[in-house]
Design a protein around this motif. Structure first.
Motif, mmCIF file in Angstrom:
data_model
loop_
_atom_site.group_PDB
_atom_site.id
_atom_site.type_symbol
_atom_site.label_atom_id
_atom_site.label_comp_id
_atom_site.label_asym_id
_atom_site.label_seq_id
_atom_site.Cartn_x
_atom_site.Cartn_y
_atom_site.Cartn_z
ATOM 1 N N LEU A 102 0.833 -1.207 0.000
ATOM 2 C CA LEU A 102 0.000 0.000 0.000
ATOM 3 C C LEU A 102 0.865 1.254 0.000
ATOM 4 C CD1 LEU A 102 -2.683 -1.253 2.515
ATOM 5 C CD2 LEU A 102 -3.104 -0.688 0.105
ATOM 6 N N GLU A 103 1.921 1.242 0.778
ATOM 7 C CA GLU A 103 2.836 2.386 0.818
ATOM 8 C C GLU A 103 3.458 2.635 -0.554
ATOM 9 O OE1 GLU A 103 6.826 3.873 3.224
ATOM 10 O OE2 GLU A 103 6.021 1.870 3.596
ATOM 11 N N LYS A 104 3.875 1.561 -1.224
ATOM 12 C CA LYS A 104 4.481 1.706 -2.547
ATOM 13 C C LYS A 104 3.466 2.190 -3.583
ATOM 14 C CE LYS A 104 8.442 0.615 -1.185
ATOM 15 N NZ LYS A 104 9.238 1.751 -0.762
ATOM 16 N N CYS A 105 2.255 1.688 -3.521
ATOM 17 C CA CYS A 105 1.225 2.049 -4.510
ATOM 18 C C CYS A 105 0.648 3.443 -4.276
ATOM 19 C CB CYS A 105 0.086 1.029 -4.483
ATOM 20 S SG CYS A 105 0.562 -0.590 -5.117
ATOM 21 N N LEU A 106 0.522 3.833 -3.027
ATOM 22 C CA LEU A 106 -0.162 5.090 -2.712
ATOM 23 C C LEU A 106 0.784 6.268 -2.549
ATOM 24 C CD1 LEU A 106 -2.760 3.630 -0.205
ATOM 25 C CD2 LEU A 106 -3.264 4.591 -2.471
ATOM 26 N N GLY A 107 2.037 6.014 -2.292
ATOM 27 C CA GLY A 107 2.983 7.114 -2.113
ATOM 28 C C GLY A 107 2.560 8.035 -0.982
ATOM 29 N N GLU A 108 2.510 9.326 -1.275
ATOM 30 C CA GLU A 108 2.182 10.321 -0.251
ATOM 31 C C GLU A 108 0.769 10.166 0.296
ATOM 32 O OE1 GLU A 108 2.979 14.268 -1.663
ATOM 33 O OE2 GLU A 108 5.097 13.838 -2.009
ATOM 34 N N ALA A 109 -0.111 9.523 -0.454
ATOM 35 C CA ALA A 109 -1.487 9.316 0.022
ATOM 36 C C ALA A 109 -1.537 8.289 1.157
ATOM 37 C CB ALA A 109 -2.388 8.858 -1.129
ATOM 38 N N PHE A 110 -0.439 7.539 1.342
ATOM 39 C CA PHE A 110 -0.395 6.575 2.437
ATOM 40 C C PHE A 110 0.151 7.287 3.670
ATOM 41 C CE2 PHE A 110 1.007 2.473 4.466
ATOM 42 C CZ PHE A 110 -0.271 1.950 4.574
ATOM 43 N N THR A 111 -0.697 8.120 4.213
ATOM 44 C CA THR A 111 -0.372 8.935 5.387
ATOM 45 C C THR A 111 -0.313 8.056 6.637
ATOM 46 O OG1 THR A 111 -2.705 9.335 5.818
ATOM 47 C CG2 THR A 111 -1.568 10.938 4.379
ATOM 48 N N PRO A 112 0.201 8.585 7.731
ATOM 49 C CA PRO A 112 0.159 7.815 8.979
ATOM 50 C C PRO A 112 -1.278 7.414 9.355
ATOM 51 C CG PRO A 112 1.682 9.643 9.209
ATOM 52 C CD PRO A 112 0.980 9.824 7.875
ATOM 53 N N GLU A 113 -2.244 8.272 9.070
ATOM 54 C CA GLU A 113 -3.644 7.950 9.351
ATOM 55 C C GLU A 113 -4.124 6.795 8.473
ATOM 56 O OE1 GLU A 113 -2.646 11.984 10.594
ATOM 57 O OE2 GLU A 113 -2.552 11.106 8.594
ATOM 58 N N ALA A 114 -3.706 6.802 7.210
ATOM 59 C CA ALA A 114 -4.087 5.721 6.306
ATOM 60 C C ALA A 114 -3.451 4.406 6.759
ATOM 61 C CB ALA A 114 -3.679 6.042 4.866
ATOM 62 N N ARG A 115 -2.197 4.459 7.167
ATOM 63 C CA ARG A 115 -1.509 3.256 7.658
ATOM 64 C C ARG A 115 -2.250 2.691 8.876
ATOM 65 N NH1 ARG A 115 3.205 0.518 7.585
ATOM 66 N NH2 ARG A 115 4.212 1.940 6.121
ATOM 67 N N THR A 116 -2.617 3.556 9.793
ATOM 68 C CA THR A 116 -3.329 3.114 10.996
ATOM 69 C C THR A 116 -4.680 2.503 10.630
ATOM 70 O OG1 THR A 116 -2.223 4.771 12.365
ATOM 71 C CG2 THR A 116 -4.322 3.909 13.198
ATOM 72 N N ALA A 117 -5.380 3.130 9.710
ATOM 73 C CA ALA A 117 -6.691 2.623 9.285
ATOM 74 C C ALA A 117 -6.555 1.259 8.615
ATOM 75 C CB ALA A 117 -7.363 3.627 8.349
ATOM 76 N N TRP A 118 -5.574 1.127 7.736
ATOM 77 C CA TRP A 118 -5.364 -0.149 7.055
ATOM 78 C C TRP A 118 -4.924 -1.231 8.033
ATOM 79 C CZ3 TRP A 118 -6.684 -2.445 2.743
ATOM 80 C CH2 TRP A 118 -7.146 -1.663 1.688
#
Length: 138
Positions: A102-118
């Motif tokens: 997800l980090e590789k695919c989303l780049g900057e959109a993979f925020t700390p909030e997105a990481r926590t949600a995922w």
């Protein structure tokens, strides 16, 4: 998961779906680099397996707000994975590969909030699968 986390997972997954085959390739590449002993568990063509993976994630993400709609299917998936040779320790490795992909695919959109949600979404699904698998092998 709270409604904001669900929304964030759903929004970011829509971005990943646009490159589904690439995302799956990244996921399996990372998975096998983390634990090469997992490779023999995947007997089918990895391209097909990847499409199955992204389809399953799509369904799970769609129903995050109403997990009761998919709990039975997720439990069945957990029980099937026992027959494939999946062990409890594998879930942590899969989670790490998923978050990395997800980090590789989303780049900057993979925020700390997105990481926590995922991480929360994966944790909920993995726990449901593991609980069902434990009952199946008991």
């Amino acid at each position: 998961m709270n409604p904001e986390q669900i929304d964030l997972v759903q929004k970011t997954w829509r971005q990943v779906q646009l490159i589904g085959d690439t995302a799956a390739e990244l996921f399996y590449g990372k998975l096998f680099s983390l634990d090469a002993s997992l490779r023999p568990l995947f007997k089918n063509d990895l391209k097909d397996q990847g499409r199955n993976l992204t389809a399953m994630i799509s369904v799970a993400v769609h129903w995050l707000g109403r997990p009761e709609k998919i709990v039975l299917a997720v439990q069945q998936l957990g029980r099937r994975h026992v027959a494939y040779g999946v062990q409890p320790r594998h879930y942590e490795i899969v989670g790490a590969a998923l978050l990395w992909m997800l980090e590789k695919c989303l780049g900057e959109a993979f925020t700390p909030e997105a990481r926590t949600a995922w991480a929360a979404a994966y944790g909920m699904l993995a726990k449901t699968m593991q609980d069902a698998a434990a009952c199946a092998s008991a």
